[in-house]
Design a protein around this motif. Structure first.
Motif, PDB file in Angstrom:
ATOM      1  N   GLY A   1      12.588   9.412  14.822  1.00  0.00           N
ATOM      2  CA  GLY A   1      12.293  10.818  15.080  1.00  0.00           C
ATOM      3  C   GLY A   1      11.989  11.582  13.813  1.00  0.00           C
ATOM      4  N   GLY A   2      12.775  11.335  12.767  1.00  0.00           N
ATOM      5  CA  GLY A   2      12.498  11.974  11.486  1.00  0.00           C
ATOM      6  C   GLY A   2      11.194  11.509  10.891  1.00  0.00           C
ATOM      7  N   ASN A   3      10.896  10.217  11.017  1.00  0.00           N
ATOM      8  CA  ASN A   3       9.622   9.682  10.533  1.00  0.00           C
ATOM      9  C   ASN A   3       8.451  10.369  11.228  1.00  0.00           C
ATOM     10  OD1 ASN A   3      10.667   6.166  10.251  1.00  0.00           O
ATOM     11  ND2 ASN A   3      11.218   7.939   9.029  1.00  0.00           N
ATOM     12  N   ILE A   4       8.584  10.564  12.540  1.00  0.00           N
ATOM     13  CA  ILE A   4       7.522  11.245  13.294  1.00  0.00           C
ATOM     14  C   ILE A   4       7.424  12.704  12.858  1.00  0.00           C
ATOM     15  CG2 ILE A   4       6.864  12.055  15.600  1.00  0.00           C
ATOM     16  CD1 ILE A   4       8.097   9.421  16.683  1.00  0.00           C
ATOM     17  N   GLY A   5       8.562  13.333  12.647  1.00  0.00           N
ATOM     18  CA  GLY A   5       8.558  14.741  12.249  1.00  0.00           C
ATOM     19  C   GLY A   5       7.823  14.995  10.953  1.00  0.00           C
ATOM     20  N   THR A   6       7.951  14.079   9.992  1.00  0.00           N
ATOM     21  CA  THR A   6       7.303  14.284   8.695  1.00  0.00           C
ATOM     22  C   THR A   6       6.005  13.498   8.539  1.00  0.00           C
ATOM     23  OG1 THR A   6       8.595  12.491   7.702  1.00  0.00           O
ATOM     24  CG2 THR A   6       9.511  14.706   7.560  1.00  0.00           C
ATOM     25  N   GLY A   7       5.665  12.647   9.507  1.00  0.00           N
ATOM     26  CA  GLY A   7       4.498  11.778   9.330  1.00  0.00           C
ATOM     27  C   GLY A   7       4.724  10.805   8.195  1.00  0.00           C
ATOM     28  N   ALA A   8       5.904  10.187   8.181  1.00  0.00           N
ATOM     29  CA  ALA A   8       6.346   9.386   7.040  1.00  0.00           C
ATOM     30  C   ALA A   8       5.416   8.214   6.750  1.00  0.00           C
ATOM     31  CB  ALA A   8       7.761   8.868   7.296  1.00  0.00           C
ATOM     32  N   GLY A   9       5.453   7.781   5.485  1.00  0.00           N
ATOM     33  CA  GLY A   9       4.653   6.631   5.048  1.00  0.00           C
ATOM     34  C   GLY A   9       5.553   5.486   4.662  1.00  0.00           C
ATOM     35  N   GLY A  10       5.375   5.003   3.447  1.00  0.00           N
ATOM     36  CA  GLY A  10       6.180   3.888   2.970  1.00  0.00           C
ATOM     37  C   GLY A  10       5.426   3.055   1.962  1.00  0.00           C
ATOM     38  N   LEU A  11       6.028   1.919   1.636  1.00  0.00           N
ATOM     39  CA  LEU A  11       5.468   1.083   0.580  1.00  0.00           C
ATOM     40  C   LEU A  11       4.203   0.360   1.019  1.00  0.00           C
ATOM     41  CD1 LEU A  11       8.677  -0.536  -0.988  1.00  0.00           C
ATOM     42  CD2 LEU A  11       7.688   1.725  -1.346  1.00  0.00           C
ATOM     43  N   CYS A  12       4.045   0.121   2.305  1.00  0.00           N
ATOM     44  CA  CYS A  12       2.925  -0.710   2.786  1.00  0.00           C
ATOM     45  C   CYS A  12       1.767   0.106   3.356  1.00  0.00           C
ATOM     46  CB  CYS A  12       3.432  -1.704   3.822  1.00  0.00           C
ATOM     47  SG  CYS A  12       4.565  -2.936   3.138  1.00  0.00           S
ATOM     48  N   CYS A  13       1.745   1.409   3.060  1.00  0.00           N
ATOM     49  CA  CYS A  13       0.698   2.271   3.618  1.00  0.00           C
ATOM     50  C   CYS A  13      -0.704   1.856   3.190  1.00  0.00           C
ATOM     51  CB  CYS A  13       0.925   3.717   3.197  1.00  0.00           C
ATOM     52  SG  CYS A  13       2.368   4.460   3.937  1.00  0.00           S
ATOM     53  N   VAL A  14      -0.832   1.291   1.996  1.00  0.00           N
ATOM     54  CA  VAL A  14      -2.160   0.971   1.478  1.00  0.00           C
ATOM     55  C   VAL A  14      -2.905   0.035   2.416  1.00  0.00           C
ATOM     56  CG1 VAL A  14      -1.224  -0.902   0.045  1.00  0.00           C
ATOM     57  CG2 VAL A  14      -3.426   0.101  -0.533  1.00  0.00           C
ATOM     58  N   LYS A  15      -2.199  -0.838   3.117  1.00  0.00           N
ATOM     59  CA  LYS A  15      -2.843  -1.748   4.061  1.00  0.00           C
ATOM     60  C   LYS A  15      -2.636  -1.324   5.506  1.00  0.00           C
ATOM     61  CE  LYS A  15      -3.207  -6.621   5.399  1.00  0.00           C
ATOM     62  NZ  LYS A  15      -2.815  -8.015   5.075  1.00  0.00           N
ATOM     63  N   TYR A  16      -1.449  -0.830   5.823  1.00  0.00           N
ATOM     64  CA  TYR A  16      -1.095  -0.646   7.224  1.00  0.00           C
ATOM     65  C   TYR A  16      -1.056   0.802   7.691  1.00  0.00           C
ATOM     66  CZ  TYR A  16       0.081  -5.571   7.116  1.00  0.00           C
ATOM     67  OH  TYR A  16       0.002  -6.944   6.988  1.00  0.00           O
ATOM     68  N   GLY A  17      -1.162   1.756   6.773  1.00  0.00           N
ATOM     69  CA  GLY A  17      -1.212   3.149   7.192  1.00  0.00           C
ATOM     70  C   GLY A  17       0.151   3.770   7.418  1.00  0.00           C
ATOM     71  N   THR A  18       0.149   5.034   7.865  1.00  0.00           N
ATOM     72  CA  THR A  18       1.366   5.831   7.998  1.00  0.00           C
ATOM     73  C   THR A  18       1.783   5.953   9.460  1.00  0.00           C
ATOM     74  OG1 THR A  18       0.115   7.883   8.141  1.00  0.00           O
ATOM     75  CG2 THR A  18       0.748   7.144   5.942  1.00  0.00           C
ATOM     76  N   THR A  19       2.884   6.656   9.678  1.00  0.00           N
ATOM     77  CA  THR A  19       3.460   6.784  11.020  1.00  0.00           C
ATOM     78  C   THR A  19       2.453   7.291  12.038  1.00  0.00           C
ATOM     79  OG1 THR A  19       5.679   7.162  10.126  1.00  0.00           O
ATOM     80  CG2 THR A  19       5.252   7.972  12.343  1.00  0.00           C
ATOM     81  N   SER A  20       1.622   8.240  11.658  1.00  0.00           N
ATOM     82  CA  SER A  20       0.691   8.849  12.627  1.00  0.00           C
ATOM     83  C   SER A  20      -0.220   7.826  13.278  1.00  0.00           C
ATOM     84  CB  SER A  20      -0.151   9.934  11.940  1.00  0.00           C
ATOM     85  OG  SER A  20      -0.966   9.378  10.927  1.00  0.00           O
ATOM     86  N   GLU A  21      -0.491   6.731  12.590  1.00  0.00           N
ATOM     87  CA  GLU A  21      -1.388   5.719  13.143  1.00  0.00           C
ATOM     88  C   GLU A  21      -0.699   4.792  14.133  1.00  0.00           C
ATOM     89  OE1 GLU A  21      -3.921   4.120   9.781  1.00  0.00           O
ATOM     90  OE2 GLU A  21      -2.697   5.606   8.743  1.00  0.00           O
ATOM     91  N   TYR A  22       0.606   4.936  14.296  1.00  0.00           N
ATOM     92  CA  TYR A  22       1.366   4.048  15.180  1.00  0.00           C
ATOM     93  C   TYR A  22       2.007   4.773  16.352  1.00  0.00           C
ATOM     94  CZ  TYR A  22       0.485   0.600  11.664  1.00  0.00           C
ATOM     95  OH  TYR A  22      -0.181  -0.251  10.807  1.00  0.00           O
ATOM     96  N   VAL A  23       1.894   6.087  16.401  1.00  0.00           N
ATOM     97  CA  VAL A  23       2.467   6.836  17.520  1.00  0.00           C
ATOM     98  C   VAL A  23       1.393   7.001  18.588  1.00  0.00           C
ATOM     99  CG1 VAL A  23       3.632   8.945  18.244  1.00  0.00           C
ATOM    100  CG2 VAL A  23       4.008   8.044  15.941  1.00  0.00           C
ATOM    101  N   LEU A  24       1.565   6.288  19.704  1.00  0.00           N
ATOM    102  CA  LEU A  24       0.587   6.337  20.789  1.00  0.00           C
ATOM    103  C   LEU A  24       0.877   7.460  21.770  1.00  0.00           C
ATOM    104  CD1 LEU A  24       0.277   2.521  21.616  1.00  0.00           C
ATOM    105  CD2 LEU A  24      -1.200   3.908  20.146  1.00  0.00           C
ATOM    106  N   GLY A  25       2.144   7.752  21.968  1.00  0.00           N
ATOM    107  CA  GLY A  25       2.514   8.791  22.921  1.00  0.00           C
ATOM    108  C   GLY A  25       3.908   9.298  22.659  1.00  0.00           C
ATOM    109  N   LEU A  26       4.200  10.487  23.183  1.00  0.00           N
ATOM    110  CA  LEU A  26       5.498  11.126  22.963  1.00  0.00           C
ATOM    111  C   LEU A  26       5.971  11.813  24.235  1.00  0.00           C
ATOM    112  CD1 LEU A  26       4.806  12.900  19.538  1.00  0.00           C
ATOM    113  CD2 LEU A  26       6.280  10.896  19.878  1.00  0.00           C
TER     114      LEU A  26
END
Length: 454
Positions: free
Chosen positions: A141-166
């Motif tokens: 929930g916190g990751n979704i709230g901030t649109g969190a990223g991480g160490l692997c964003c360069v290849k796999y992207g951030t949270t927004s690219e993985y949230v299909l529905g809410l």
């Protein structure tokens, strides 16, 4: 106060309402130590969607502000209390409801810890790629709230690219479902993307449909030492220009390296001015690591050490994840989160070093170099008013530098309280006015996380 607590308790389970001052104070702030926090009236711990709806209906009836919270690992004050508010802790809604290997989705409640979802997905041969440094404690929930990223964003992207529905609860208690479970879907405005990164100012997430990917092989990591950050950034640009897609590309400056060594005795090379970590997780990872090692040599690396196996790779990745905790041991920290185009990364790092010298402060630098997201960490003595003022000044200078280089004031940490002024500068008056109008549609009374972002 009495009426508020009584009405909240009527719709919540036993032990779900806390008014003890020590408890409410403990929940009043996230990890952004420099941001102010108000005095909450109450902390509530719902366990069901209907209980969240009850909290929001009560808040609307009584015109009481609500601050949604996850694990409070945020770094911008986005979960900080405002005076008299209800702190809505979502940590007890922590069930993984479904993992579907055929459709490659997970359905989870907001209190699920990122690492727990990753481990559960791994049991099905799948992965949930977004991996913030705090992944062992931060919640979805916190990751979704901030649109969190991480160490692997360069290849796999951030949270927004993985949230299909809410599924979200609106300020008045209505339940809204957005998005889909399908791989494709373009029906109507994309409210899901709008809600991701909204920091609890538009609605409260109670359920999320997340995309999963096939689990990649373990990463193989390369460590390259450089005598200057310019050389390290040149290597980053060369790797990307040559068409490589590393699963990770992280940079640590000498201040960070020394702090990690002091904390964990990692044995990292302290003579280096910039340590670049590059990882690959594909079937040709050994070839790619060897080729990138050659590119680093050509860019001026003083030492290049490919990890021999997974254990060495994991050790290097652990060093990177310890960067921020290690620097927190040096004093009070203000952690910036400025993202710039990769081609301007060297200018950003050079500019921050000049700011540190001008302000007579230590500023450590770690960066998701592969996507240009930098984390300058200003270290200061909070008990020294003059030094604190210089720290605040350096923070503002760093923000301004990022915008000047064509960047953004936050790549993954969110705006919260810390960057409200700078968000307004980045958006401009028209953009800011439209965002305020959107806020008013979702939350006409302005009770959801007031004072944050806008």
């Amino acid at each position: 106060m009495g009426d508020l607590v009584e009405r909240l308790a009527q719709g919540l389970g036993e032990g779900a309402v806390a008014v003890d001052p020590d408890v409410t104070a403990a929940y009043a702030h996230d990890m952004a130590g420099f941001c102010e926090a108000g005095r909450p009236a109450v902390v509530v711990f719902p366990e069901t969607v209907e209980q969240v709806r009850h909290v929001l209906r009560t808040a609307t009836d009584l015109r009481v502000p609500v601050v949604p919270q996850g694990a409070r690992t945020g770094l911008s004050g986005g979960a900080n209390a405002v005076d008299g508010c209800i702190l809505l802790s979502m940590t007890r809604m922590n069930r993984i409801l479904e993992i579907d290997p055929v459709n490659r989705i997970a359905v989870v409640e907001p209190g699920v810890v990122n690492a727990e979802l990753s481990r559960a997905a791994a049991g099905h041969g799948l992965a949930y790629p977004p991996d913030p440094s705090s992944w062992e404690s931060c919640t979805i929930g916190g990751n979704i709230g901030t649109g969190a990223g991480g160490l692997c964003c360069v290849k796999y992207g951030t949270t927004s690219e993985y949230v299909l529905g809410l599924d979200v609860v609106l300020a008045d208690g209505r339940l809204l479902t957005t998005g889909r479970r399908t791989a494709k879907g373009v029906a109507g405005y994309d409210l899901t993307r709008l809600l991701v990164g909204s920091e609890g100012t538009l609605a409260v997430v109670v359920r999320a449909v997340l995309a999963l990917r096939p689990a990649p092989p373990p990463q193989l990591v390369l460590a390259a030492e450089f005598r200057s950050t310019d050389e390290a950034c040149a290597a980053v640009c060369e790797v990307m220009a040559k068409g490589y897609t590393p699963s990770l590309m992280e940079l640590m400056d000498s201040t960070t390296v020394r702090a990690v060594n002091e904390m964990a005795r990692m044995g990292l090379p302290e003579s280096t001015r910039a340590l670049l970590l590059v990882a690959f997780d594909g079937p040709d990872q050994r070839r790619e690591v060897a080729e990138v090692a050659a590119l680093c040599d050509a860019a001026g690396a003083s030492g290049v050490v490919p990890a021999e196996d997974r254990a060495e790779s994991d050790l290097l990745l652990q060093a990177r994840r310890l960067s921020l905790p290690a620097m927190e041991r040096l004093g009070t920290t203000m952690i910036d989160d400025v993202a710039v185009p990769r081609s301007r990364l060297a200018e950003m790092l050079t500019g921050v070093a000049a700011i540190a010298e001008r302000q007579r402060l230590t500023i450590g630098m770690v960066a998701h170099a592969g996507d240009g997201n930098t984390h300058p960490v200003v270290i200061f003595d909070a008990g020294d008013a003059e030094e604190t003022a210089r720290a605040r000044g350096s923070f503002d200078e760093i923000m301004a530098l990022g915008l000047e280089l064509g960047g953004t004031v936050t790549g993954e940490h969110g705006v919260g309280l810390l960057k409200r002024e700078w968000l307004a500068r980045e958006l401009g008056p028209v953009g800011l006015e439209l965002q305020r109008q959107i806020k008013a549609v979702f939350d006409p009374l302005g009770i959801l996380n007031p004072g944050k972002t806008l």
